[in-house]
Scaffold this motif. Structure first.
Motif: not given
Length: 56
Positions: A24, A26, A36-38, A42-43, A45-47
């Motif tokens: 969605k 970065w 980091s990426y959303i 699951d908006s 939490t970021f990864y």
């Protein structure tokens, strides 16, 4: 215009824990020197980039 070296872009589909998800948004976290990426699924939490894989 600034050039970034992130692996993924908005709207790209990637693998997260063997599940296909869509990026969605970065961002670059300067103090950690990481991207980091959303994801759309699951908006809340970021990864980090290391947790995601390109679909082959």
């Amino acid at each position: 215009m600034k050039t970034y070296k992130n692996k993924f872009i908005d709207g790209e589909q990637v693998l997260l824990n063997e599940k296909i998800v869509t990026i969605k948004q970065w961002s670059y976290v300067a103090n950690m020197k990481r991207y980091s990426y959303i994801i759309q699924e699951d908006s809340a939490t970021f990864y980090f980039e290391e947790e995601l894989k390109k679909i082959e």
